[in-house]
Design a protein around this motif. Structure first.
Motif, PDB file in Angstrom:
ATOM      1  N   ARG A 146      -3.988 -11.038   6.974  1.00 27.51           N
ATOM      2  CA  ARG A 146      -3.315 -10.245   6.156  1.00 27.51           C
ATOM      3  C   ARG A 146      -1.876 -10.473   6.128  1.00 27.51           C
ATOM      4  O   ARG A 146      -1.318 -11.132   7.068  1.00 27.51           O
ATOM      5  CB  ARG A 146      -3.217  -8.633   6.682  1.00 27.51           C
ATOM      6  CG  ARG A 146      -4.686  -8.267   6.350  1.00 27.51           C
ATOM      7  CD  ARG A 146      -4.660  -6.569   6.382  1.00 27.51           C
ATOM      8  NE  ARG A 146      -4.653  -6.188   7.857  1.00 27.51           N
ATOM      9  CZ  ARG A 146      -4.513  -4.898   8.314  1.00 27.51           C
ATOM     10  NH1 ARG A 146      -4.500  -4.026   7.506  1.00 27.51           N
ATOM     11  NH2 ARG A 146      -4.250  -4.658   9.840  1.00 27.51           N
ATOM     12  N   ARG A 147      -1.058 -10.662   4.826  1.00 27.64           N
ATOM     13  CA  ARG A 147       0.139 -10.979   4.684  1.00 27.64           C
ATOM     14  C   ARG A 147       0.949  -9.938   4.894  1.00 27.64           C
ATOM     15  O   ARG A 147       0.883  -8.662   4.538  1.00 27.64           O
ATOM     16  CB  ARG A 147       0.119 -11.453   3.344  1.00 27.64           C
ATOM     17  CG  ARG A 147      -0.593 -13.052   2.947  1.00 27.64           C
ATOM     18  CD  ARG A 147      -0.651 -13.104   1.392  1.00 27.64           C
ATOM     19  NE  ARG A 147       0.478 -13.094   0.868  1.00 27.64           N
ATOM     20  CZ  ARG A 147       0.767 -13.141  -0.575  1.00 27.64           C
ATOM     21  NH1 ARG A 147      -0.150 -12.842  -1.204  1.00 27.64           N
ATOM     22  NH2 ARG A 147       2.041 -13.179  -1.137  1.00 27.64           N
ATOM     23  N   PRO A 148       2.219 -10.015   5.473  1.00 27.97           N
ATOM     24  CA  PRO A 148       3.141  -8.958   5.577  1.00 27.97           C
ATOM     25  C   PRO A 148       3.708  -8.636   4.166  1.00 27.97           C
ATOM     26  O   PRO A 148       4.165  -9.040   3.270  1.00 27.97           O
ATOM     27  CB  PRO A 148       4.337  -9.436   6.630  1.00 27.97           C
ATOM     28  CG  PRO A 148       4.135 -10.821   6.259  1.00 27.97           C
ATOM     29  CD  PRO A 148       2.984 -11.237   5.933  1.00 27.97           C
ATOM     30  N   LEU A 149       3.649  -7.035   4.127  1.00 25.66           N
ATOM     31  CA  LEU A 149       4.348  -6.232   2.916  1.00 25.66           C
ATOM     32  C   LEU A 149       5.458  -5.502   3.460  1.00 25.66           C
ATOM     33  O   LEU A 149       5.182  -4.678   4.096  1.00 25.66           O
ATOM     34  CB  LEU A 149       3.496  -5.785   2.117  1.00 25.66           C
ATOM     35  CG  LEU A 149       3.826  -4.769   0.844  1.00 25.66           C
ATOM     36  CD1 LEU A 149       4.227  -5.758  -0.229  1.00 25.66           C
ATOM     37  CD2 LEU A 149       2.751  -4.045   0.491  1.00 25.66           C
ATOM     38  N   PHE A 150       6.645  -5.716   3.148  1.00 24.95           N
ATOM     39  CA  PHE A 150       7.714  -4.914   3.709  1.00 24.95           C
ATOM     40  C   PHE A 150       8.033  -3.859   2.660  1.00 24.95           C
ATOM     41  O   PHE A 150       8.455  -4.326   1.584  1.00 24.95           O
ATOM     42  CB  PHE A 150       9.126  -5.871   3.908  1.00 24.95           C
ATOM     43  CG  PHE A 150       8.860  -6.934   4.920  1.00 24.95           C
ATOM     44  CD1 PHE A 150       8.535  -6.565   6.164  1.00 24.95           C
ATOM     45  CD2 PHE A 150       8.521  -8.351   4.303  1.00 24.95           C
ATOM     46  CE1 PHE A 150       8.352  -7.790   7.173  1.00 24.95           C
ATOM     47  CE2 PHE A 150       8.231  -9.454   5.428  1.00 24.95           C
ATOM     48  CZ  PHE A 150       7.993  -8.784   6.762  1.00 24.95           C
ATOM     49  N   VAL A 151       7.953  -2.771   3.004  1.00 25.57           N
ATOM     50  CA  VAL A 151       8.190  -1.463   2.043  1.00 25.57           C
ATOM     51  C   VAL A 151       9.817  -1.058   2.530  1.00 25.57           C
ATOM     52  O   VAL A 151       9.906  -0.624   3.428  1.00 25.57           O
ATOM     53  CB  VAL A 151       7.370  -0.371   2.245  1.00 25.57           C
ATOM     54  CG1 VAL A 151       7.527   0.727   1.483  1.00 25.57           C
ATOM     55  CG2 VAL A 151       5.930  -0.707   2.226  1.00 25.57           C
ATOM     56  N   LEU A 152      10.541  -1.274   1.196  1.00 29.25           N
ATOM     57  CA  LEU A 152      12.068  -0.856   1.586  1.00 29.25           C
ATOM     58  C   LEU A 152      12.288   0.336   0.627  1.00 29.25           C
ATOM     59  O   LEU A 152      11.976   0.268  -0.684  1.00 29.25           O
ATOM     60  CB  LEU A 152      13.070  -2.215   0.845  1.00 29.25           C
ATOM     61  CG  LEU A 152      12.521  -3.455   1.761  1.00 29.25           C
ATOM     62  CD1 LEU A 152      13.706  -4.404   0.992  1.00 29.25           C
ATOM     63  CD2 LEU A 152      12.846  -3.533   3.188  1.00 29.25           C
ATOM     64  N   LEU A 153      13.006   1.130   1.231  1.00 34.03           N
ATOM     65  CA  LEU A 153      13.433   2.424   0.445  1.00 34.03           C
ATOM     66  C   LEU A 153      14.913   2.109  -0.254  1.00 34.03           C
ATOM     67  O   LEU A 153      15.786   1.980   0.388  1.00 34.03           O
ATOM     68  CB  LEU A 153      13.429   3.618   1.226  1.00 34.03           C
ATOM     69  CG  LEU A 153      12.285   3.896   1.997  1.00 34.03           C
ATOM     70  CD1 LEU A 153      12.677   5.427   3.006  1.00 34.03           C
ATOM     71  CD2 LEU A 153      11.174   4.260   1.082  1.00 34.03           C
ATOM     72  N   ASP A 154      14.876   1.889  -1.562  1.00 33.22           N
ATOM     73  CA  ASP A 154      15.976   1.264  -2.275  1.00 33.22           C
ATOM     74  C   ASP A 154      16.782   2.288  -2.783  1.00 33.22           C
ATOM     75  O   ASP A 154      16.365   2.881  -3.829  1.00 33.22           O
ATOM     76  CB  ASP A 154      15.555   0.205  -3.226  1.00 33.22           C
ATOM     77  CG  ASP A 154      16.635  -0.474  -3.743  1.00 33.22           C
ATOM     78  OD1 ASP A 154      17.832  -0.366  -3.171  1.00 33.22           O
ATOM     79  OD2 ASP A 154      16.618  -1.208  -4.869  1.00 33.22           O
TER      80      ASP A 154
END
Length: 255
Positions: A146-154
């Motif tokens: 699995r590839r990393p998916l970075f969830v950012l609260l913008d």
């Protein structure tokens, strides 16, 4: 303000599409505070004389980024989540609302090709959720890891804390707490705390952690060039394409 069509190579990405959808819902024009009132390029949000589109870098990136954006964040010319979408091909952008969640966001977080991480300071999170490094890559039934998916609260910091508390669909995600002594160099909108990075800086730190080193360095350089163009446009000064920031971005683009 009259938008200018983007250059052919600056095709719309997730953030620009979210911006267009948000503008379509607006009952009145959005006027950026302190910004020029003339035309803006639809590809980079800068005035045509300081357009950044020709400098948009192309770099291979394995990681993905998911931007969960506060209501008017996509409309702000100073928003740097836009820069992440310029650099990282697999950037996804969703508007945040307290009363609901986009089904497409839920589908993305459940997609088995991704290992999502919610990026947030660990001091505000139950410690059993906090990680400071990426989890070991695990293949699924012979499929690629699995590839990393970075969830950012913008969002602004107060908005981001609210979004964190009121988004139960994020509660099961591991929280990636970045450990860095780097002070923010972002000069457009300042946090009251130097340890608070702008969205693009957070994205670069995440890419570095994922092993996408060239992409991380390119995003850092691209932020510096964007900041240069933005501030010089505001000050009515010409762009110096031969300064250190531009030369660094050019060097990284040639690798």
């Amino acid at each position: 303000m009259t938008p200018v069509p983007p250059a052919p190579h600056a095709l719309p990405h997730a953030v620009s599409l979210l911006r267009a959808a948000r503008l379509a819902r607006s009952s009145k024009p959005f006027l950026a505070r302190g910004g020029p009132r003339g035309e803006r390029c639809a590809g980079c949000r800068l005035i045509p004389s300081h357009c950044l589109c020709a400098l948009r870098p192309a770099v291979a990136v394995r990681a993905g980024v998911c931007l969960v954006m506060a209501d008017i964040e996509p409309l702000k010319p100073s928003n740097t989540g836009w820069l992440i979408a310029d650099v990282v091909a697999d950037t996804f952008a969703f508007g945040w609302a307290r009363t609901g969640v986009d089904p497409a966001l839920l589908a993305l977080l459940a997609d088995p090709q991704w290992q999502p991480y919610l990026v947030f300071p660990g001091e505000f999170v139950a410690q059993e959720r906090v990680v400071t490094a990426l989890l070991p890559a695990e293949a699924l039934g012979g499929a690629p890891a699995r590839r990393p998916l970075f969830v950012l609260l913008d969002a602004t910091w107060p908005e981001a804390r609210k979004m964190f508390r009121k988004s139960p669909y994020l509660d099961k995600l591991p929280v990636l707490s970045l450990q860095s002594e780097q002070l923010s160099r972002y000069r457009l909108r300042r946090s009251q705390r130097d340890a608070h990075f702008c969205t693009s800086e957070v994205g670069a730190l995440c890419l570095e952690l994922a092993g996408d080193t060239q992409a991380a360095q390119t995003l850092e350089a691209y932020l510096d060039v964007f900041t240069n163009h933005y501030l010089r446009a505001k000050q009515q000064l010409p762009v110096d394409a031969g300064d250190a920031a531009h030369l660094r971005l050019q060097a990284l683009a040639s690798l």
